[in-house]
Design an enzyme around this catalytic site. Structure first.
Site, PDB file in Angstrom:
ATOM      1  N   ASP A   1       7.377   4.099  -1.617  1.00  0.00           N
ATOM      2  CA  ASP A   1       5.950   2.957  -2.383  1.00  0.00           C
ATOM      3  C   ASP A   1       6.471   1.996  -2.952  1.00  0.00           C
ATOM      4  O   ASP A   1       5.420   1.217  -3.089  1.00  0.00           O
ATOM      5  CB  ASP A   1       6.256   3.888  -4.423  1.00  0.00           C
TER       6      ASP A   1
ATOM      7  N   TYR B   1      -5.603  -4.919 -11.056  1.00  0.00           N
ATOM      8  CA  TYR B   1      -4.224  -5.365 -11.276  1.00  0.00           C
ATOM      9  C   TYR B   1      -3.867  -6.572 -10.097  1.00  0.00           C
ATOM     10  O   TYR B   1      -4.485  -5.796  -8.636  1.00  0.00           O
ATOM     11  CB  TYR B   1      -2.618  -4.371 -11.531  1.00  0.00           C
TER      12      TYR B   1
ATOM     13  N   HIS C   1       3.740   0.018   1.609  1.00  0.00           N
ATOM     14  CA  HIS C   1       1.956  -0.555   1.189  1.00  0.00           C
ATOM     15  C   HIS C   1       2.177  -2.444   1.489  1.00  0.00           C
ATOM     16  O   HIS C   1       3.989  -2.370   1.657  1.00  0.00           O
ATOM     17  CB  HIS C   1       1.752  -1.517  -0.352  1.00  0.00           C
TER      18      HIS C   1
ATOM     19  N   ASN D   1       2.674  -1.940 -10.547  1.00  0.00           N
ATOM     20  CA  ASN D   1       2.807  -1.728 -11.359  1.00  0.00           C
ATOM     21  C   ASN D   1       3.626  -0.993 -12.287  1.00  0.00           C
ATOM     22  O   ASN D   1       3.637   0.078 -13.346  1.00  0.00           O
ATOM     23  CB  ASN D   1       1.369  -0.067 -11.254  1.00  0.00           C
TER      24      ASN D   1
ATOM     25  N   HIS E   1       5.595   6.532   2.945  1.00  0.00           N
ATOM     26  CA  HIS E   1       4.659   5.201   1.598  1.00  0.00           C
ATOM     27  C   HIS E   1       5.051   4.233   1.358  1.00  0.00           C
ATOM     28  O   HIS E   1       6.407   4.610   0.379  1.00  0.00           O
ATOM     29  CB  HIS E   1       4.760   6.407   1.126  1.00  0.00           C
TER      30      HIS E   1
END
Length: 293
Positions: A245, A45, A29, A250, A27
């Site tokens: 992640d 965001y 990005h 955020n 996981h």
């Protein structure tokens, strides 16, 4: 373009824990760069640029071998940055896209060829607007023909609302970030007990034991979150995934050191056998089944 959350850690430590060869960050990005891959106008965001080159460099620095790149809401349904990263990965990355019900079979096949193996449905109310569950079911029916799975992101208080839909979805459904338990309730609390029952009752549901930095009340080294992840790994060893992640969108309280996040792995999966299932066997079975892991 000014980001509205903390930038990712500029120089994460080399982990004390050495992942086994072939370990997967399941996981993470890629964001932008915005000059090449603009962010969605409807985003909630604005992230900092986090391009594929930095993701792959981090993978190598942490001692990992592969990535599963998940489309985030800041790029909306434009999966161009995701596909670009997958095509540059030389087969070492797979993807999870965000699509609408109007997505064409041609577009789905093109994403599959690039390495996409799932779609993400987001139910976190502060990140997305509400979508009728029937829309998600129609999308799921389209992607099932390609053998894709579904990733769902929701918060613990919304489990009762999301669970009926999850039970209707075909194939494997992966829950992001442990279903975002309320850590203040403790690992024996009613909310987490309900999630454990949900996992027991639905054998096609998997879970990512990720994001202690997002769930913690105590901060690093995340002692308050480790028991939740450890319980899931112990109870469902063949249905757990782990990921960094990165680049941690955020995050406003603190930005985690990704090397320290890797060091959490042996605390939640204390044996070599559990570590291999978490980091290699399970993600390979889901994302690279053709390699026979």
């Amino acid at each position: 373009m000014t980001p509205d959350y903390l930038p990712f850690h500029p120089s994460p430590k080399k982990p004390d824990y050495t992942p086994p060869p072939g370990a997967v960050d399941a996981h993470c990005h890629v964001f932008g760069p915005a000059a090449v891959f603009p962010f969605a106008p409807e985003r909630k965001y604005t992230p900092c640029d986090a391009p594929k080159e930095q993701l792959f460099a981090l993978r190598d620095h942490l001692g990992l071998s592969r990535n599963v790149i998940v489309q985030a809401t800041c790029h909306g349904r434009d999966n161009a940055a995701l596909v670009d990263a997958l095509e540059a990965s030389e087969g070492l990355a797979r993807g999870v896209a965000i699509v609408g019900e109007d997505v064409s079979e041609t577009d789905l096949k093109a994403m599959h060829a690039a390495g996409v193996r799932g779609v993400r449905f987001n139910f976190v109310k502060r990140l997305v607007d509400a979508t009728p569950h029937e829309v998600f079911e129609r999308i799921a029916a389209k992607v099932a023909a390609l053998g894709w799975h579904i990733v769902v992101y929701f918060e613990s208080q919304d489990l009762d609302e999301v669970a009926p839909l999850v039970r209707r979805l075909p194939g494997i459904v992966v829950v992001d970030h442990m279903g975002r338990p309320d850590v203040a309730q403790g690992v024996e609390g009613a909310g987490f007990a309900a999630f454990l029952r949900f996992m027991e009752e639905n054998q096609d549901v998997w879970v990512k034991v990720s994001c202690p930095e997002r769930l913690t009340l105590a901060g690093p080294p995340y002692d308050d979150v480790v028991p939740f992840a450890a319980r899931l790994v112990d109870r469902f060893p063949d249905r757990v995934l782990w990921g960094t992640d990165w680049p941690h969108p955020n995050m406003k309280s603190h930005m985690p050191d990704d090397g320290a996040l890797v060091d959490v792995i042996p605390r939640i999966a204390p044996t070599e056998a559990l570590q291999r299932k978490l980091l290699i066997d399970n993600p390979m079975r889901l994302y690279w089944p053709e390699e026979g892991a």
